[in-house]
Design a protein around this motif. Structure first.
Motif, PDB file in Angstrom:
ATOM      1  N   HIS A 156      12.252  48.388  87.736  1.00 20.46           N
ATOM      2  CA  HIS A 156      12.640  48.437  86.254  1.00 20.46           C
ATOM      3  C   HIS A 156      14.095  48.709  86.210  1.00 20.46           C
ATOM      4  O   HIS A 156      14.872  48.129  85.346  1.00 20.46           O
ATOM      5  N   ARG A 157      14.467  49.604  86.953  1.00 17.02           N
ATOM      6  CA  ARG A 157      15.971  50.252  86.545  1.00 17.02           C
ATOM      7  C   ARG A 157      16.615  49.332  87.319  1.00 17.02           C
ATOM      8  O   ARG A 157      17.916  49.133  86.833  1.00 17.02           O
ATOM      9  N   ALA A 158      16.518  48.651  88.575  1.00 22.51           N
ATOM     10  CA  ALA A 158      17.438  47.926  89.228  1.00 22.51           C
ATOM     11  C   ALA A 158      17.571  46.593  88.400  1.00 22.51           C
ATOM     12  O   ALA A 158      18.676  45.924  88.073  1.00 22.51           O
ATOM     13  N   ALA A 159      16.592  46.183  87.750  1.00 22.52           N
ATOM     14  CA  ALA A 159      16.606  44.870  86.713  1.00 22.52           C
ATOM     15  C   ALA A 159      17.542  45.044  85.444  1.00 22.52           C
ATOM     16  O   ALA A 159      18.278  44.282  85.193  1.00 22.52           O
ATOM     17  N   ALA A 160      17.179  46.165  85.155  1.00 25.00           N
ATOM     18  CA  ALA A 160      17.853  46.842  83.688  1.00 25.00           C
ATOM     19  C   ALA A 160      19.348  46.929  84.202  1.00 25.00           C
ATOM     20  O   ALA A 160      20.456  46.393  83.430  1.00 25.00           O
ATOM     21  N   GLY A 161      19.546  47.418  85.314  1.00 22.77           N
ATOM     22  CA  GLY A 161      20.952  47.709  85.803  1.00 22.77           C
ATOM     23  C   GLY A 161      21.496  46.300  86.139  1.00 22.77           C
ATOM     24  O   GLY A 161      22.957  46.387  85.896  1.00 22.77           O
ATOM     25  N   ALA A 162      21.089  45.348  86.352  1.00 22.17           N
ATOM     26  CA  ALA A 162      21.763  43.839  86.630  1.00 22.17           C
ATOM     27  C   ALA A 162      22.083  43.384  85.676  1.00 22.17           C
ATOM     28  O   ALA A 162      22.705  42.350  85.467  1.00 22.17           O
ATOM     29  N   GLY A 163      21.665  43.851  84.397  1.00 20.08           N
ATOM     30  CA  GLY A 163      21.908  43.375  82.836  1.00 20.08           C
ATOM     31  C   GLY A 163      20.974  42.355  82.344  1.00 20.08           C
ATOM     32  O   GLY A 163      20.980  41.987  81.282  1.00 20.08           O
ATOM     33  N   ALA A 164      19.610  42.162  83.045  1.00 16.73           N
ATOM     34  CA  ALA A 164      18.535  41.598  82.431  1.00 16.73           C
ATOM     35  C   ALA A 164      17.880  42.221  81.196  1.00 16.73           C
ATOM     36  O   ALA A 164      17.820  43.360  81.018  1.00 16.73           O
ATOM     37  N   TYR A 165      17.248  41.447  80.418  1.00 18.16           N
ATOM     38  CA  TYR A 165      16.190  42.283  79.529  1.00 18.16           C
ATOM     39  C   TYR A 165      14.679  42.356  80.134  1.00 18.16           C
ATOM     40  O   TYR A 165      14.356  41.317  80.656  1.00 18.16           O
ATOM     41  N   LEU A 166      14.145  43.219  79.711  1.00 20.30           N
ATOM     42  CA  LEU A 166      13.096  43.803  80.161  1.00 20.30           C
ATOM     43  C   LEU A 166      11.781  43.473  78.992  1.00 20.30           C
ATOM     44  O   LEU A 166      11.928  44.315  78.267  1.00 20.30           O
ATOM     45  N   ALA A 167      10.815  42.939  79.370  1.00 17.99           N
ATOM     46  CA  ALA A 167       9.840  42.612  78.126  1.00 17.99           C
ATOM     47  C   ALA A 167       8.481  43.236  78.702  1.00 17.99           C
ATOM     48  O   ALA A 167       7.978  43.098  79.831  1.00 17.99           O
ATOM     49  N   PHE A 168       8.004  44.161  77.878  1.00 20.50           N
ATOM     50  CA  PHE A 168       6.710  44.881  77.938  1.00 20.50           C
ATOM     51  C   PHE A 168       5.775  44.360  77.183  1.00 20.50           C
ATOM     52  O   PHE A 168       6.163  44.567  75.985  1.00 20.50           O
TER      53      PHE A 168
END
Length: 320
Positions: A214-226
Motif C-alpha cells: 500500500h505504501r509503495a503504491a501510494a508513494g508512486a503517486g497512484a490512488y488506492l481504492a478500498f
C-alpha cells in the motif's frame, strides 16, 4: 439518444458524468467504485440487470447522504449505459460510466476477437463520442490484472488503456484480483507505458491488507481504492482502519478512495445486502471512530473529485 445541455465554456479539469461534464468540486460525497448494472458468466444468476432495483439502490444511497457513484462496469458486461442518464436525473445522484475491458474470463472468445484489434479506438470513442455512438460518454477506463500477475490479455488491455489515457486524460481504474499485483500493474502502466501515476486508481486493496505494498503504491503517486466489505476474505475487513491510518500517518491521506463494489443482486441493500448505503452508514461510521471525520470526509469528497477529473480538451485535438 442523450439530450445534452447546450455547450458551455469548457471546465478544465472536469469530471465526465453521464449528464455531462461538471466541476470536480460539484461531485460531492462519492462512492468511488460500485456497480448499478453488471453481467458476467462468472456470476450466473446474480446479474445486476434490473433498472428498478438500480433506481431503488440509488435512492437509498442518496437518502444516506450520497451524491455520486462511479460505475466501474466496462464494455461488454451489461452496463446498460442508455439507462444511466435517466437514473441520474431521477435520483439526483451523479453517475460516471466506464469504458474498458475486464479479464478475458468475463467474455466470449468471439467478442474479444471482434474488439481486440483496436481497443484503444473503442475506449477513446466511448470517452469522447458516447457509448454505442449516441449514448452517454464514459468518464473513466476500467481494466483488470490477475492474481499476483498479468497475463497476455491484461497486458494488451492495459496498453490500449494507456493509449486512450494519453488521448483523453481519463483516469484508469484497475481491478486487482483479490487485491494483489498492484506493483506489477504500476510497473507496466506507469513504467513501460508511461501513464502518469496520478491517473491510475488501484481497486480492491482492502482484500490484501499488505501495508508495505500500500505504501509503495501510494508513494508512486497512484490512488488506492478500498472498496468493501470484502466478499471473499472477510478477515481482512477488520484491518481496514489500521491500513488507512498507516497510509494517512505516512502522508498519503490524499491518495485514498472508498467504494462499495456491489457486484451481485443479493448484495444490493434493497435485496437485504449491504449495498451502496453501507458505505455511508456502517463503513464510514467505523472509519470515523479511528481516523476522525475530517479525514474520512476527504476520502469521500476531495480525493475522488481529484482522481476522476481530467482535462478533456486534449481529446478534441487528438487524431488517430
Amino acid at each position: 439518444m442523450v439530450n445534452r445541455a447546450p455547450a458551455e465554456a469548457p471546465v478544465s479539469p472536469a469530471v465526465r458524468t453521464v449528464l455531462g461534464d461538471i466541476a470536480p468540486t460539484d461531485l460531492g460525497i462519492c462512492d468511488a467504485h460500485d456497480h448499478l448494472f453488471l453481467r458476467s458468466p462468472q456470476l450466473p444468476g446474480q446479474e445486476l440487470d434490473d433498472a428498478g432495483a438500480a433506481a431503488a439502490e440509488l435512492s437509498a444511497f442518496r437518502a444516506a447522504g450520497g451524491a455520486a457513484v462511479i460505475q466501474w462496469t466496462p464494455y461488454g458486461m451489461g452496463r446498460r449505459a442508455a439507462e444511466l442518464p435517466r437514473l441520474a436525473r431521477e435520483s439526483g445522484v451523479r453517475i460516471v460510466a466506464a469504458t474498458g475491458l475486464h479479464q478475458a474470463a468475463h467474455y466470449s472468445p468471439e467478442l474479444l476477437a471482434r474488439v481486440g484489434a483496436d481497443l484503444a479506438g473503442l475506449f477513446v470513442s466511448e470517452l469522447t463520442e458516447g457509448i454505442g455512438g449516441s449514448g452517454p460518454r464514459a468518464g473513466m477506463i476500467k481494466v483488470a490484472g490477475g492474481f499476483h500477475g498479468l497475463d497476455r490479455h491484461a497486458r494488451h488491455t492495459m496498453a490500449a488503456a494507456a493509449e486512450a489515457q494519453r488521448a483523453t486524460g481519463a483516469a484508469i481504474g484497475v481491478h486487482l484480483e483479490l487485491g494483489t499485483g498492484a506493483l506489477d500493474v504500476l510497473d507496466l502502466l506507469c513504467g513501460a507505458l508511461a501513464v502518469p501515476p496520478d491517473r491510475v486508481i488501484l481497486g480492491h486493496l482492502n482484500r490484501s491488507p499488505d501495508l508495505v505494498v500500500h505504501r509503495a503504491a501510494a508513494g508512486a503517486g497512484a490512488y488506492l481504492a478500498f472498496d468493501g466489505p470484502s466478499r471473499a476474505h472477510h478477515a481482512t475487513d477488520w484491518r481496514l482502519p489500521e491500513a488507512l491510518a498507516a497510509l494517512a500517518e505516512a502522508g498519503f491521506g490524499d491518495r485514498i478512495l472508498l467504494g462499495g463494489d456491489t457486484t451481485t443482486a443479493g448484495a444490493r441493500s434493497v435485496n437485504g445486502g449491504p449495498g451502496m448505503p453501507y458505505l455511508l452508514r456502517r463503513h464510514r461510521e467505523r472509519l470515523v471512530r479511528t481516523l476522525g471525520a475530517d479525514l474520512v470526509t476527504r476520502f469521500l469528497t476531495a480525493n475522488p473529485a481529484r482522481a476522476f477529473a481530467a482535462d478533456w480538451t486534449r481529446a478534441s485535438h487528438h487524431s488517430r
